[in-house]
Motif scaffolding. Structure first.
Motif, PDB file in Angstrom:
ATOM      1  N   UNK A 126       0.823  -1.206   0.000  1.00  0.00           N
ATOM      2  CA  UNK A 126       0.000   0.000   0.000  1.00  0.00           C
ATOM      3  C   UNK A 126       0.863   1.265   0.000  1.00  0.00           C
ATOM      4  N   UNK A 127       2.105   1.127  -0.401  1.00  0.00           N
ATOM      5  CA  UNK A 127       3.045   2.248  -0.335  1.00  0.00           C
ATOM      6  C   UNK A 127       2.731   3.362  -1.323  1.00  0.00           C
ATOM      7  N   UNK A 128       1.926   3.059  -2.351  1.00  0.00           N
ATOM      8  CA  UNK A 128       1.584   4.072  -3.353  1.00  0.00           C
ATOM      9  C   UNK A 128       0.088   4.367  -3.370  1.00  0.00           C
ATOM     10  N   UNK A 129      -0.574   4.123  -2.237  1.00  0.00           N
ATOM     11  CA  UNK A 129      -2.001   4.402  -2.118  1.00  0.00           C
ATOM     12  C   UNK A 129      -2.217   5.866  -1.737  1.00  0.00           C
ATOM     13  N   UNK A 130      -3.155   6.513  -2.441  1.00  0.00           N
ATOM     14  CA  UNK A 130      -3.520   7.898  -2.132  1.00  0.00           C
ATOM     15  C   UNK A 130      -5.031   7.941  -1.921  1.00  0.00           C
ATOM     16  N   UNK A 131      -5.461   8.298  -0.719  1.00  0.00           N
ATOM     17  CA  UNK A 131      -6.880   8.295  -0.403  1.00  0.00           C
ATOM     18  C   UNK A 131      -7.651   9.384  -1.155  1.00  0.00           C
ATOM     19  N   UNK A 132      -6.942  10.391  -1.626  1.00  0.00           N
ATOM     20  CA  UNK A 132      -7.561  11.430  -2.446  1.00  0.00           C
ATOM     21  C   UNK A 132      -6.547  11.901  -3.477  1.00  0.00           C
ATOM     22  N   UNK A 133      -7.047  12.475  -4.574  1.00  0.00           N
ATOM     23  CA  UNK A 133      -6.136  12.933  -5.617  1.00  0.00           C
ATOM     24  C   UNK A 133      -5.216  14.043  -5.108  1.00  0.00           C
ATOM     25  N   UNK A 134      -5.690  14.835  -4.157  1.00  0.00           N
ATOM     26  CA  UNK A 134      -4.887  15.947  -3.624  1.00  0.00           C
ATOM     27  C   UNK A 134      -3.617  15.467  -2.932  1.00  0.00           C
ATOM     28  N   UNK A 135      -3.551  14.186  -2.566  1.00  0.00           N
ATOM     29  CA  UNK A 135      -2.367  13.635  -1.905  1.00  0.00           C
ATOM     30  C   UNK A 135      -1.295  13.190  -2.897  1.00  0.00           C
ATOM     31  N   UNK A 136      -1.617  13.106  -4.178  1.00  0.00           N
ATOM     32  CA  UNK A 136      -0.663  12.593  -5.165  1.00  0.00           C
ATOM     33  C   UNK A 136       0.448  13.605  -5.430  1.00  0.00           C
ATOM     34  N   UNK A 137       1.621  13.135  -5.862  1.00  0.00           N
ATOM     35  CA  UNK A 137       2.727  14.049  -6.177  1.00  0.00           C
ATOM     36  C   UNK A 137       2.360  15.087  -7.228  1.00  0.00           C
ATOM     37  N   UNK A 138       1.572  14.717  -8.222  1.00  0.00           N
ATOM     38  CA  UNK A 138       1.187  15.672  -9.262  1.00  0.00           C
ATOM     39  C   UNK A 138       0.389  16.829  -8.673  1.00  0.00           C
ATOM     40  N   UNK A 139      -0.537  16.511  -7.773  1.00  0.00           N
ATOM     41  CA  UNK A 139      -1.353  17.564  -7.161  1.00  0.00           C
ATOM     42  C   UNK A 139      -0.531  18.407  -6.196  1.00  0.00           C
ATOM     43  N   UNK A 140       0.330  17.755  -5.414  1.00  0.00           N
ATOM     44  CA  UNK A 140       1.134  18.488  -4.430  1.00  0.00           C
ATOM     45  C   UNK A 140       2.141  19.433  -5.084  1.00  0.00           C
ATOM     46  N   UNK A 141       2.697  19.003  -6.224  1.00  0.00           N
ATOM     47  CA  UNK A 141       3.660  19.859  -6.910  1.00  0.00           C
ATOM     48  C   UNK A 141       2.981  20.887  -7.818  1.00  0.00           C
ATOM     49  N   UNK A 142       1.667  20.786  -7.935  1.00  0.00           N
ATOM     50  CA  UNK A 142       0.935  21.775  -8.696  1.00  0.00           C
ATOM     51  C   UNK A 142       1.027  21.639 -10.204  1.00  0.00           C
ATOM     52  N   UNK A 143       1.584  20.524 -10.684  1.00  0.00           N
ATOM     53  CA  UNK A 143       1.725  20.361 -12.130  1.00  0.00           C
ATOM     54  C   UNK A 143       0.422  19.899 -12.771  1.00  0.00           C
ATOM     55  N   UNK A 144      -0.445  19.288 -11.989  1.00  0.00           N
ATOM     56  CA  UNK A 144      -1.752  18.865 -12.478  1.00  0.00           C
ATOM     57  C   UNK A 144      -2.775  19.179 -11.399  1.00  0.00           C
ATOM     58  N   UNK A 145      -3.424  20.322 -11.519  1.00  0.00           N
ATOM     59  CA  UNK A 145      -4.389  20.722 -10.511  1.00  0.00           C
ATOM     60  C   UNK A 145      -5.775  20.202 -10.853  1.00  0.00           C
ATOM     61  N   UNK A 146      -6.502  19.797  -9.831  1.00  0.00           N
ATOM     62  CA  UNK A 146      -7.853  19.258 -10.010  1.00  0.00           C
ATOM     63  C   UNK A 146      -8.739  20.346 -10.625  1.00  0.00           C
ATOM     64  N   UNK A 147      -9.452  19.950 -11.679  1.00  0.00           N
ATOM     65  CA  UNK A 147     -10.352  20.869 -12.345  1.00  0.00           C
ATOM     66  C   UNK A 147      -9.702  21.665 -13.442  1.00  0.00           C
ATOM     67  N   UNK A 148      -8.433  21.352 -13.752  1.00  0.00           N
ATOM     68  CA  UNK A 148      -7.726  22.094 -14.794  1.00  0.00           C
ATOM     69  C   UNK A 148      -8.372  21.868 -16.154  1.00  0.00           C
TER      70      UNK A 148
END
Length: 202
Positions: A180-202
């Protein structure tokens, strides 16, 4: 995949989601219903992923670089790639986020998939293929899928293992996946969302 069938599926999916929420998630019949619903969702999202140019964004992580590189040229990948990250979107919503590490033992392929609905986890899948497995005596395909209800509660974990010619492997012969080392309970927890390269609703 045509737009109308996708919209019909999503409408049906939302109705089944609401129906499941109205029931007790602890019941066996409702758990089976949620698993079936999530499996259908995975199938349709995988269909979207097949339309790379329309629905998929890909990034690569290179050794020694902090920033992710978007939309790489697949024909000229550098040798120092550590991982690929892919995002499937439909109607501006993230529906699947996948991480594929490339620094692995020879003959091993591994992928981690997080399936989201409205930004929340619905299913988490780990898919491993080993070309020459000692315990299987040949090739080994090892899969784990964790299913979640709409509140993010895990309701079931399914393990499957197949060897050469799609023969079922007894779990006593080979260790099952429990990663479960790569489990993210929400998309906001993913590296893409955290680094701002892929924002939700873009």
């Amino acid at each position: 995949m045509k737009t109308i069938p996708i919209l019909i599926f999503l409408l049906t999916f939302v109705m089944s989601l609401n129906q499941a929420d109205a029931q007790q998630s602890g019941s066996r019949s409702n758990q089976d219903s949620i698993v079936q619903r999530d499996d259908n969702y995975i199938q349709y999202v995988n269909g979207l992923a097949g339309h790379v140019d329309q629905y998929v964004s890909t990034y690569i992580k290179i050794a020694g670089h902090k920033k992710l590189i978007p939309n790489p040229d697949f024909e000229y990948w550098p040798d120092s790639i550590e991982e690929t990250l892919s995002l499937v979107r439909y109607n501006k919503e993230p529906v699947e986020y996948a991480e594929t590490p490339l620094v692995l033992p020879k003959g091993t392929n591994l992928e981690y998939d997080n399936y989201f609905y409205k930004g929340k986890i619905l299913a988490y899948r780990v898919f491993e293929v080993v070309t020459n497995s000692d315990c299987a005596g040949g090739s080994l395909t090892n899969t784990m899928i964790a299913y979640y209800d709409s509140s993010g509660k895990n309701i079931k974990i399914l393990h499957t293992m197949f060897g050469s010619d799609n023969q079922v492997i007894d779990p006593s012969r080979c260790p099952v996946l429990n990663d479960f080392s790569h489990l993210y309970k929400s998309y906001s927890e993913t590296p893409l969302a955290k680094e701002g390269v892929e924002k939700r609703g873009k």
